[in-house]
Design a protein around this motif. Structure first.
Motif, PDB file in Angstrom:
ATOM      1  N   GLY A   1       0.358  -1.266   0.177  1.00  0.00           N
ATOM      2  CA  GLY A   1       0.395   0.345   0.430  1.00  0.00           C
ATOM      3  C   GLY A   1       0.530   1.152   0.073  1.00  0.00           C
ATOM      4  O   GLY A   1      -0.039   2.440   0.194  1.00  0.00           O
ATOM      5  N   ALA A   2       2.391   1.395  -0.176  1.00  0.00           N
ATOM      6  CA  ALA A   2       2.626   2.479   0.363  1.00  0.00           C
ATOM      7  C   ALA A   2       3.924   2.720  -1.520  1.00  0.00           C
ATOM      8  O   ALA A   2       4.304   1.112  -1.893  1.00  0.00           O
ATOM      9  N   GLU A   3       3.505   3.798  -1.620  1.00  0.00           N
ATOM     10  CA  GLU A   3       4.053   3.771  -2.802  1.00  0.00           C
ATOM     11  C   GLU A   3       5.814   3.848  -2.927  1.00  0.00           C
ATOM     12  O   GLU A   3       6.505   4.650  -1.983  1.00  0.00           O
ATOM     13  N   GLN A   4       6.340   3.072  -4.061  1.00  0.00           N
ATOM     14  CA  GLN A   4       7.942   2.725  -3.991  1.00  0.00           C
ATOM     15  C   GLN A   4       8.085   3.492  -5.283  1.00  0.00           C
ATOM     16  O   GLN A   4       9.573   4.487  -4.759  1.00  0.00           O
ATOM     17  N   ALA A   5       6.987   4.335  -6.005  1.00  0.00           N
ATOM     18  CA  ALA A   5       8.526   5.034  -7.070  1.00  0.00           C
ATOM     19  C   ALA A   5       7.326   5.275  -8.215  1.00  0.00           C
ATOM     20  O   ALA A   5       6.040   4.898  -8.315  1.00  0.00           O
ATOM     21  N   HIS A   6       7.451   6.311  -8.194  1.00  0.00           N
ATOM     22  CA  HIS A   6       6.606   6.950 -10.483  1.00  0.00           C
ATOM     23  C   HIS A   6       7.344   7.174 -10.939  1.00  0.00           C
ATOM     24  O   HIS A   6       8.361   7.397 -11.002  1.00  0.00           O
ATOM     25  N   TRP A   7       6.476   6.620 -12.929  1.00  0.00           N
ATOM     26  CA  TRP A   7       7.372   6.686 -13.968  1.00  0.00           C
ATOM     27  C   TRP A   7       6.369   7.210 -14.294  1.00  0.00           C
ATOM     28  O   TRP A   7       5.693   7.231 -15.003  1.00  0.00           O
ATOM     29  N   THR A   8       7.128   7.710 -16.016  1.00  0.00           N
ATOM     30  CA  THR A   8       6.050   8.702 -17.065  1.00  0.00           C
ATOM     31  C   THR A   8       6.386   7.985 -17.976  1.00  0.00           C
ATOM     32  O   THR A   8       7.905   6.878 -18.352  1.00  0.00           O
ATOM     33  N   VAL A   9       5.452   7.185 -18.699  1.00  0.00           N
ATOM     34  CA  VAL A   9       5.517   6.080 -19.335  1.00  0.00           C
ATOM     35  C   VAL A   9       4.921   6.384 -21.101  1.00  0.00           C
ATOM     36  O   VAL A   9       4.041   7.154 -20.683  1.00  0.00           O
TER      37      VAL A   9
ATOM     38  N   SER B   1      13.272   7.578 -25.816  1.00  0.00           N
ATOM     39  CA  SER B   1      12.728   8.263 -25.060  1.00  0.00           C
ATOM     40  C   SER B   1      11.339   9.441 -25.040  1.00  0.00           C
ATOM     41  O   SER B   1      11.415  10.578 -24.218  1.00  0.00           O
ATOM     42  N   SER B   2      12.148   9.709 -26.481  1.00  0.00           N
ATOM     43  CA  SER B   2      10.523  10.865 -26.890  1.00  0.00           C
ATOM     44  C   SER B   2       9.035  10.512 -26.876  1.00  0.00           C
ATOM     45  O   SER B   2       8.051  11.504 -27.065  1.00  0.00           O
ATOM     46  N   VAL B   3       8.839   8.779 -26.771  1.00  0.00           N
ATOM     47  CA  VAL B   3       7.447   8.336 -26.630  1.00  0.00           C
ATOM     48  C   VAL B   3       7.076   8.529 -24.607  1.00  0.00           C
ATOM     49  O   VAL B   3       5.442   8.368 -24.993  1.00  0.00           O
ATOM     50  N   PHE B   4       7.857   8.769 -24.231  1.00  0.00           N
ATOM     51  CA  PHE B   4       7.598   8.804 -22.618  1.00  0.00           C
ATOM     52  C   PHE B   4       6.801   9.794 -22.700  1.00  0.00           C
ATOM     53  O   PHE B   4       6.138  10.843 -22.798  1.00  0.00           O
ATOM     54  N   GLY B   5       5.404   9.818 -21.863  1.00  0.00           N
ATOM     55  CA  GLY B   5       3.975  11.194 -21.523  1.00  0.00           C
ATOM     56  C   GLY B   5       3.117  10.594 -23.011  1.00  0.00           C
ATOM     57  O   GLY B   5       2.263  11.882 -22.702  1.00  0.00           O
ATOM     58  N   LYS B   6       3.186  10.343 -23.834  1.00  0.00           N
ATOM     59  CA  LYS B   6       2.454  10.231 -25.228  1.00  0.00           C
ATOM     60  C   LYS B   6       1.569   9.307 -24.744  1.00  0.00           C
ATOM     61  O   LYS B   6       1.935   8.215 -24.237  1.00  0.00           O
ATOM     62  N   ASP B   7       0.737   8.832 -26.281  1.00  0.00           N
ATOM     63  CA  ASP B   7      -0.066   8.693 -25.651  1.00  0.00           C
ATOM     64  C   ASP B   7       0.075   7.619 -27.798  1.00  0.00           C
ATOM     65  O   ASP B   7      -0.513   8.119 -28.984  1.00  0.00           O
ATOM     66  N   VAL B   8       1.060   6.301 -27.201  1.00  0.00           N
ATOM     67  CA  VAL B   8       1.611   5.866 -28.822  1.00  0.00           C
ATOM     68  C   VAL B   8       1.486   4.940 -29.520  1.00  0.00           C
ATOM     69  O   VAL B   8       2.250   3.693 -30.493  1.00  0.00           O
ATOM     70  N   SER B   9       1.181   3.975 -28.597  1.00  0.00           N
ATOM     71  CA  SER B   9       1.478   2.424 -28.034  1.00  0.00           C
ATOM     72  C   SER B   9       0.412   1.661 -29.112  1.00  0.00           C
ATOM     73  O   SER B   9      -0.312   1.798 -29.517  1.00  0.00           O
ATOM     74  N   ASN B  10      -0.072   0.068 -28.872  1.00  0.00           N
ATOM     75  CA  ASN B  10      -0.551  -0.502 -29.674  1.00  0.00           C
ATOM     76  C   ASN B  10      -1.331  -0.677 -28.034  1.00  0.00           C
ATOM     77  O   ASN B  10      -2.173  -1.963 -28.166  1.00  0.00           O
ATOM     78  N   GLY B  11      -1.105  -0.592 -27.596  1.00  0.00           N
ATOM     79  CA  GLY B  11      -2.228  -1.149 -26.036  1.00  0.00           C
ATOM     80  C   GLY B  11      -0.718  -0.882 -24.711  1.00  0.00           C
ATOM     81  O   GLY B  11      -1.679  -1.042 -23.359  1.00  0.00           O
ATOM     82  N   CYS B  12       0.260  -1.849 -25.141  1.00  0.00           N
ATOM     83  CA  CYS B  12       1.094  -1.801 -23.980  1.00  0.00           C
ATOM     84  C   CYS B  12       1.695  -0.582 -23.173  1.00  0.00           C
ATOM     85  O   CYS B  12       1.380   0.509 -23.750  1.00  0.00           O
ATOM     86  N   VAL B  13       2.257  -1.219 -22.013  1.00  0.00           N
ATOM     87  CA  VAL B  13       2.611   0.368 -21.609  1.00  0.00           C
ATOM     88  C   VAL B  13       4.163   0.334 -21.776  1.00  0.00           C
ATOM     89  O   VAL B  13       5.388  -0.791 -21.806  1.00  0.00           O
ATOM     90  N   ARG B  14       4.708   1.231 -22.176  1.00  0.00           N
ATOM     91  CA  ARG B  14       5.895   2.000 -21.892  1.00  0.00           C
ATOM     92  C   ARG B  14       6.739   2.247 -21.057  1.00  0.00           C
ATOM     93  O   ARG B  14       6.722   3.138 -20.808  1.00  0.00           O
ATOM     94  N   THR B  15       8.572   1.890 -21.511  1.00  0.00           N
ATOM     95  CA  THR B  15       8.580   2.262 -19.525  1.00  0.00           C
ATOM     96  C   THR B  15      10.528   2.290 -20.292  1.00  0.00           C
ATOM     97  O   THR B  15      10.832   1.658 -20.888  1.00  0.00           O
ATOM     98  N   PRO B  16      10.639   3.368 -19.672  1.00  0.00           N
ATOM     99  CA  PRO B  16      12.840   3.565 -19.302  1.00  0.00           C
ATOM    100  C   PRO B  16      13.320   1.790 -19.591  1.00  0.00           C
ATOM    101  O   PRO B  16      12.462   1.407 -18.263  1.00  0.00           O
ATOM    102  N   ALA B  17      14.116   1.840 -20.029  1.00  0.00           N
ATOM    103  CA  ALA B  17      14.877   0.672 -19.401  1.00  0.00           C
ATOM    104  C   ALA B  17      15.432   0.674 -18.389  1.00  0.00           C
ATOM    105  O   ALA B  17      14.732  -0.920 -17.696  1.00  0.00           O
TER     106      ALA B  17
END
Length: 217
Positions: free
Chosen positions: A111-119, A181-197
């Motif tokens: 229940g405690a946040e560990q981290a969050h990222w822009t995807v 990295s230019s895709v992060f914060g955008k709506d660009v995938s086929n439905g998957c969630v893309r993350t930094p490596a």
């Protein structure tokens, strides 16, 4: 994404699909189990111990009169009921929340946040499916854009398969690395969630099969 047979039919919808309340228990089938449409109702599908080589660890979302409702793989926002017998209970410690509006992935433990990222998330035509699902396991990827890292396979599937490329119509949504990295914060995938490596490496190291994932608007 990972492909296998079409999902089940005739099962009820998730009663609270965008709830971010932590789910703390999952079931692991010992043998193939029937999924029912209600406590004491009609069997509609099978829940096997493994699907496409991945172990089935399905989060429990409700209990009623000696029955448990679990999230169903390959059927978005769907649950199935099973008797409280014939399966192994497993605790759940982690949770992922994908906020589509913020393009943000949040990792919580107990229940405690560990981290969050822009995807990056799905486009309007091929959206990331809303609602509760879970991590089924991991699968290999092919191509340098995935940074040589496995993808996390989710239980959710494309909302409108007919809009997908033929090779993806029977595939599952995933969470995977993306080197551009230019895709992060955008709506660009086929439905998957893309993350930094680096994020994907952390998720692969920390998350177990059965980890609940909630996608909210």
């Amino acid at each position: 994404m990972i492909a296998y047979a079409e999902g089940p039919r005739g099962l009820p919808t998730d009663p609270d699909p965008e709830s971010v309340t932590a789910l703390t228990e999952a079931l692991r089938p010992r043998t193939r189990m029937a999924l029912y449409d209600a406590p004491g109702g009609r069997p509609r599908a099978w829940l096997p111990p493994r699907i496409s080589g991945l172990p089935v660890v399905a989060p429990i979302v409700a209990r009623q009169n000696g029955w448990a409702a679990v999230l169903v793989p390959a059927a978005n926002r769907t649950v199935g009921w099973v008797p409280e017998a014939g399966w192994q209970s497993e605790p759940l410690r982690d949770q992922l929340v994908v906020d589509l509006g913020e393009r943000r992935l949040t990792w919580l433990r107990a229940g405690a946040e560990q981290a969050h990222w822009t995807v990056a998330i799905g486009t309007d035509a091929t959206p990331t499916p809303l609602g509760r699902t879970f991590v089924m396991g991991r699968t290999g990827t092919s191509g340098s854009v995935y940074a040589g890292l496995d993808a996390l396979v989710l239980g959710s599937v494309p909302e409108e398969p007919e809009k997908m490329a033929a090779s993806l119509r029977k595939a599952h949504t995933g969470i995977h690395a993306w080197t551009n990295s230019s895709v992060f914060g955008k709506d660009v995938s086929n439905g998957c969630v893309r993350t930094p490596a680096a994020v994907q490496r952390k998720l692969l190291a920390q998350l177990d099969p059965g980890t609940p994932v909630v996608v909210t608007a």
